[in-house]
Write a protein that holds these residues in place. Structure first.
Motif, mmCIF file in Angstrom:
data_model
loop_
_atom_site.group_PDB
_atom_site.id
_atom_site.type_symbol
_atom_site.label_atom_id
_atom_site.label_comp_id
_atom_site.label_asym_id
_atom_site.label_seq_id
_atom_site.Cartn_x
_atom_site.Cartn_y
_atom_site.Cartn_z
ATOM 1 N N HIS A 59 38.883 35.007 43.624
ATOM 2 C CA HIS A 59 38.615 35.975 42.562
ATOM 3 C C HIS A 59 39.632 35.832 41.431
ATOM 4 C CE1 HIS A 59 38.406 40.000 40.655
ATOM 5 N NE2 HIS A 59 37.128 39.954 40.993
ATOM 6 N N ARG A 60 40.893 35.643 41.772
ATOM 7 C CA ARG A 60 41.932 35.508 40.748
ATOM 8 C C ARG A 60 41.749 34.243 39.920
ATOM 9 N NH1 ARG A 60 45.248 37.661 44.908
ATOM 10 N NH2 ARG A 60 45.863 35.575 45.583
ATOM 11 N N VAL B 75 36.359 36.024 33.946
ATOM 12 C CA VAL B 75 35.315 37.056 33.921
ATOM 13 C C VAL B 75 33.973 36.388 33.631
ATOM 14 C CG1 VAL B 75 34.451 39.055 32.657
ATOM 15 C CG2 VAL B 75 36.865 38.909 33.284
ATOM 16 N N TYR C 131 31.599 32.394 38.400
ATOM 17 C CA TYR C 131 30.854 32.614 39.641
ATOM 18 C C TYR C 131 31.405 31.763 40.774
ATOM 19 C CZ TYR C 131 28.422 28.448 37.888
ATOM 20 O OH TYR C 131 28.130 27.201 37.389
ATOM 21 N N PHE D 288 33.963 41.036 43.676
ATOM 22 C CA PHE D 288 32.821 40.300 43.142
ATOM 23 C C PHE D 288 31.634 41.233 42.945
ATOM 24 C CE2 PHE D 288 35.329 36.900 45.069
ATOM 25 C CZ PHE D 288 35.242 35.904 44.110
ATOM 26 N N LYS E 27 32.159 37.252 39.017
ATOM 27 C CA LYS E 27 33.339 38.082 38.799
ATOM 28 C C LYS E 27 33.069 38.948 37.580
ATOM 29 C CE LYS E 27 38.291 38.018 37.760
ATOM 30 N NZ LYS E 27 39.521 37.189 37.681
ATOM 31 N N ASP F 202 43.861 41.641 32.925
ATOM 32 C CA ASP F 202 42.690 42.517 32.979
ATOM 33 C C ASP F 202 42.475 43.224 31.657
ATOM 34 O OD1 ASP F 202 42.159 41.780 35.535
ATOM 35 O OD2 ASP F 202 42.856 43.630 36.488
#
Length: 298
Positions: A138-139, A143, A146, A191, A269, A286
């Motif tokens: 994920h990190r 954004v 996938y 996710f 994501k 973020d």
């Protein structure tokens, strides 16, 4: 994020296998990679950069297929053992004279949010803490990037498990996670829109020896209640005889057959969202992502 580790995986055994696994791409991993790569035809946006997590064990032929589909994309390869890093360096590094004609494979972890696709083939079922691994994936993703992954499902080697149970032996292997549980873990890892599906592949083998050789390439028994000592020759011959009797293919071919359940997963994501509270902390990355993408929907 709550951490729920697979109850039938011994973490010490999993770490030992990770370090000692042969630095090669098993045939089944390559076949699954080929099938997973075919699913990329439904992805409209080509990634500018992608990451292949554990490429050597996941499939070097599969790596070549994805690279050919996205020839202009930068590629990062993450290998977490010395043996695999050396094998990846030998197999994937381009000669010096070709560096001017295309992107070099980078044998390093991508920066946070640096890739639009993360590819992880046939690794998740051998991990003692899969949610921690998903957090790393994920990190690495940007954004709207996938994840594409595959792993073994619960029906894998069900015939072998039945033989062990009938003989009164300890479990033949650790339990594999159901695809619906993988979907739940993806959501817990941050996710969105996980899509899970599965298929069963039946492999046939001429002899019990060849069947067990294939299984040793694919993995090992990580169950905490596995037989703790070495087996003798008498037990091995007993196993061979049981496999010849119980796994015989019903088609009359004389081959031994074994089922493999393959799970495929895909998830995005999403843009980060801030939970409203009296005091909220947001990372700089973020915050930048939220500013680029505007207010989160929903």
């Amino acid at each position: 994020m709550p951490t729920e580790r697979p109850p039938t995986i011994d973490p010490i055994a999993a770490a030992r296998w990770h370090e000692s696994a042969p630095a090669l791409s098993p045939w089944l991993h390559e076949e699954v990679a080929r099938r997973m790569e075919d699913r990329l035809q439904w992805i409209r946006q080509a990634p500018a950069a992608w990451c292949h997590w554990e490429a050597v064990r996941g499939g070097l032929e599969g790596h070549a297929l994805v690279s050919a589909r996205y020839p202009k994309a930068r590629c990062f390869v993450v290998e977490t053992t010395r043996k695999a890093r050396e094998a990846a360096s030998q197999s994937l590094s381009k000669p010096w004279w070709s560096r001017w004609t295309g992107e070099q494979v980078r044998l390093e972890r991508p920066d946070e949010g640096a890739v639009q696709m993360l590819w992880a083939n046939m690794a998740l079922h051998m991990v003692a803490d899969p949610q921690a691994l998903m957090a790393q994936w994920h990190r690495a993703l940007a954004v709207d990037g996938y994840l594409m992954f595959s792993c073994l499902g619960p029906d894998t080697a069900k015939e072998l498990r039945a033989v062990y149970a009938d003989m009164g032996w300890p479990p033949a292997g650790h339990a594999f996670t159901d695809m619906h549980d993988w979907g739940d873990m993806l959501v817990q890892a941050g996710f969105a829109e996980p899509v899970m599906d599965m298929e069963r592949i039946t492999l046939t083998f001429a002899t019990p020896q060849r069947l067990l050789e294939e299984l040793r390439e694919l993995g090992c028994n990580l169950h905490p209640d596995r037989f703790a000592a070495l087996r003798g020759r008498a037990w091995r011959e007993q196993l061979y005889k049981a496999l010849e009797q119980r796994l015989i293919d019903r088609s009359g071919s004389g081959q031994l057959s074994l089922t493999f359940e393959i799970i495929y997963g895909h998830a995005f994501k999403p843009a980060p969202r801030v939970r409203v509270s009296s005091s909220s902390a947001v990372s700089l990355n973020d915050m930048r992502a939220m500013l680029r993408n505007g207010p989160a929907r929903g």
